[in-house]
Motif scaffolding. Structure first.
Motif, PDB file in Angstrom:
ATOM      1  N   ASP A  56       0.832  -1.204   0.000  1.00 18.72           N
ATOM      2  CA  ASP A  56       0.000   0.000   0.000  1.00 18.72           C
ATOM      3  C   ASP A  56       0.871   1.260   0.000  1.00 18.72           C
ATOM      4  OD1 ASP A  56      -2.307  -1.531   0.029  1.00 18.72           O
ATOM      5  OD2 ASP A  56      -2.662  -1.286   2.186  1.00 18.72           O
ATOM      6  N   LEU A  57       1.877   1.288   0.875  1.00 19.47           N
ATOM      7  CA  LEU A  57       2.790   2.435   0.939  1.00 19.47           C
ATOM      8  C   LEU A  57       3.546   2.596  -0.382  1.00 19.47           C
ATOM      9  CD1 LEU A  57       4.228   1.908   4.540  1.00 19.47           C
ATOM     10  CD2 LEU A  57       2.824   3.839   3.782  1.00 19.47           C
ATOM     11  N   TRP A  58       4.012   1.474  -0.931  1.00 21.04           N
ATOM     12  CA  TRP A  58       4.766   1.469  -2.185  1.00 21.04           C
ATOM     13  C   TRP A  58       3.945   2.109  -3.301  1.00 21.04           C
ATOM     14  CZ3 TRP A  58       9.582   0.697  -3.787  1.00 21.04           C
ATOM     15  CH2 TRP A  58       9.841   0.272  -5.088  1.00 21.04           C
ATOM     16  N   PHE A  82      12.889   2.390   2.436  1.00 21.99           N
ATOM     17  CA  PHE A  82      12.127   3.360   3.220  1.00 21.99           C
ATOM     18  C   PHE A  82      10.754   2.798   3.572  1.00 21.99           C
ATOM     19  CE2 PHE A  82       8.868   6.809   2.893  1.00 21.99           C
ATOM     20  CZ  PHE A  82       9.050   7.317   4.166  1.00 21.99           C
ATOM     21  N   VAL A  83      10.090   2.202   2.603  1.00 22.84           N
ATOM     22  CA  VAL A  83       8.759   1.635   2.832  1.00 22.84           C
ATOM     23  C   VAL A  83       8.825   0.568   3.928  1.00 22.84           C
ATOM     24  CG1 VAL A  83       7.014   0.117   1.799  1.00 22.84           C
ATOM     25  CG2 VAL A  83       7.771   2.158   0.580  1.00 22.84           C
ATOM     26  N   ARG A  84       9.802  -0.311   3.849  1.00 25.90           N
ATOM     27  CA  ARG A  84       9.925  -1.378   4.846  1.00 25.90           C
ATOM     28  C   ARG A  84      10.205  -0.785   6.227  1.00 25.90           C
ATOM     29  NH1 ARG A  84      11.871  -6.928   2.993  1.00 25.90           N
ATOM     30  NH2 ARG A  84       9.663  -6.921   2.490  1.00 25.90           N
ATOM     31  N   THR A  85      11.066   0.229   6.281  1.00 24.22           N
ATOM     32  CA  THR A  85      11.399   0.869   7.552  1.00 24.22           C
ATOM     33  C   THR A  85      10.201   1.634   8.107  1.00 24.22           C
ATOM     34  OG1 THR A  85      13.678   1.086   6.759  1.00 24.22           O
ATOM     35  CG2 THR A  85      13.079   2.374   8.690  1.00 24.22           C
ATOM     36  N   LEU A  86       9.461   2.316   7.228  1.00 24.78           N
ATOM     37  CA  LEU A  86       8.285   3.060   7.662  1.00 24.78           C
ATOM     38  C   LEU A  86       7.225   2.117   8.225  1.00 24.78           C
ATOM     39  CD1 LEU A  86       6.649   5.653   7.930  1.00 24.78           C
ATOM     40  CD2 LEU A  86       5.981   5.394   5.521  1.00 24.78           C
ATOM     41  N   ALA A  87       7.010   1.004   7.556  1.00 26.46           N
ATOM     42  CA  ALA A  87       6.021   0.029   8.041  1.00 26.46           C
ATOM     43  C   ALA A  87       6.426  -0.494   9.421  1.00 26.46           C
ATOM     44  CB  ALA A  87       5.882  -1.124   7.052  1.00 26.46           C
ATOM     45  N   VAL A  98      14.745   3.122  14.626  1.00 22.82           N
ATOM     46  CA  VAL A  98      13.995   2.889  13.392  1.00 22.82           C
ATOM     47  C   VAL A  98      13.236   4.160  13.013  1.00 22.82           C
ATOM     48  CG1 VAL A  98      12.115   1.552  12.347  1.00 22.82           C
ATOM     49  CG2 VAL A  98      13.812   0.406  13.779  1.00 22.82           C
ATOM     50  N   LYS A  99      12.670   4.815  14.002  1.00 23.06           N
ATOM     51  CA  LYS A  99      11.956   6.065  13.735  1.00 23.06           C
ATOM     52  C   LYS A  99      12.909   7.151  13.241  1.00 23.06           C
ATOM     53  CE  LYS A  99       8.268   4.990  16.950  1.00 23.06           C
ATOM     54  NZ  LYS A  99       7.500   5.366  18.121  1.00 23.06           N
ATOM     55  N   LYS A 100      14.132   7.180  13.757  1.00 26.66           N
ATOM     56  CA  LYS A 100      15.129   8.141  13.292  1.00 26.66           C
ATOM     57  C   LYS A 100      15.521   7.847  11.842  1.00 26.66           C
ATOM     58  CE  LYS A 100      17.223   9.435  17.684  1.00 26.66           C
ATOM     59  NZ  LYS A 100      18.454   9.419  18.494  1.00 26.66           N
ATOM     60  N   MET A 101      15.590   6.563  11.505  1.00 29.33           N
ATOM     61  CA  MET A 101      15.908   6.191  10.125  1.00 29.33           C
ATOM     62  C   MET A 101      14.829   6.696   9.171  1.00 29.33           C
ATOM     63  SD  MET A 101      17.410   2.320  10.539  1.00 29.33           S
ATOM     64  CE  MET A 101      17.184   1.951   8.828  1.00 29.33           C
ATOM     65  N   VAL A 102      13.576   6.615   9.591  1.00 25.07           N
ATOM     66  CA  VAL A 102      12.469   7.102   8.760  1.00 25.07           C
ATOM     67  C   VAL A 102      12.661   8.588   8.474  1.00 25.07           C
ATOM     68  CG1 VAL A 102       9.990   7.621   8.776  1.00 25.07           C
ATOM     69  CG2 VAL A 102      10.786   5.353   9.411  1.00 25.07           C
ATOM     70  N   ARG A 103      13.026   9.346   9.492  1.00 25.20           N
ATOM     71  CA  ARG A 103      13.241  10.791   9.310  1.00 25.20           C
ATOM     72  C   ARG A 103      14.345  11.045   8.278  1.00 25.20           C
ATOM     73  NH1 ARG A 103      10.811  15.366   8.972  1.00 25.20           N
ATOM     74  NH2 ARG A 103      12.358  16.987   8.984  1.00 25.20           N
TER      75      ARG A 103
END
Length: 159
Positions: A56-58, A82-87, A98-103
């Motif tokens: 869905d994100l992709w 990014f999608v995998r990390t965001l999920a 993990v949240k810092k990686m999303v940023r």
């Protein structure tokens, strides 16, 4: 930890309205992305089997204006990571790192305002709808003001 010196994201992000950035734009420094986003199907998922949320994100991300630039630069793998990390970051028990990686991904992929500026991307103004297709807004009902509610009494009346 190194001290001093320039870093990849040190200093303020470029501003498309500044004189220095205008000169860079004259040299082709800023890229205008289409407001309607990228058209067509998203690229094939490049990682191992994707979860439904990841798909869905992709699909959503590949319809954004930034996806035009990602496609030109072959960033399918970075967007998928990014999608995998965001999920993963969306989970209630997600780790802070993990949240810092999303940023970081938001900035590098141009999905944040700072990221758009650092990548020197701007989104074109949305196409205007012809005036014939625009419905005129209904005339708002004007409430009587306090002044309107006051009654003027001529002198001598009522005495």
């Amino acid at each position: 930890m190194p001290r001093g010196g320039a870093r990849a994201v040190s200093g303020p992000p470029p501003d498309p309205r500044s004189l220095r950035s205008v000169k860079a734009a004259d040299k082709g420094g800023w890229r205008t992305l289409p407001a309607e986003g990228r058209e067509g199907e998203p690229p094939e998922w490049p990682l191992t089997t994707a979860a439904d949320r990841e798909l869905d994100l992709w699909e959503d991300l590949w319809s954004k204006p930034q996806a035009v630039a990602w496609e030109d630069m072959g960033q399918e793998l970075e967007v998928a990571l990014f999608v995998r990390t965001l999920a993963e970051a969306e989970r209630a028990d997600a780790r802070v790192d993990v949240k810092k990686m999303v940023r970081g991904y938001l900035d590098s992929l141009g999905l944040s305002v700072a990221g758009m500026n650092r990548n020197r991307w701007k989104i074109a103004p949305a196409l205007e709808v012809p005036a014939a297709e625009v419905q005129a807004p209904a005339t708002p009902i004007r409430r009587a003001s306090a002044r309107d509610r006051l009654k003027v009494v001529p002198s001598g009346e009522g005495s």
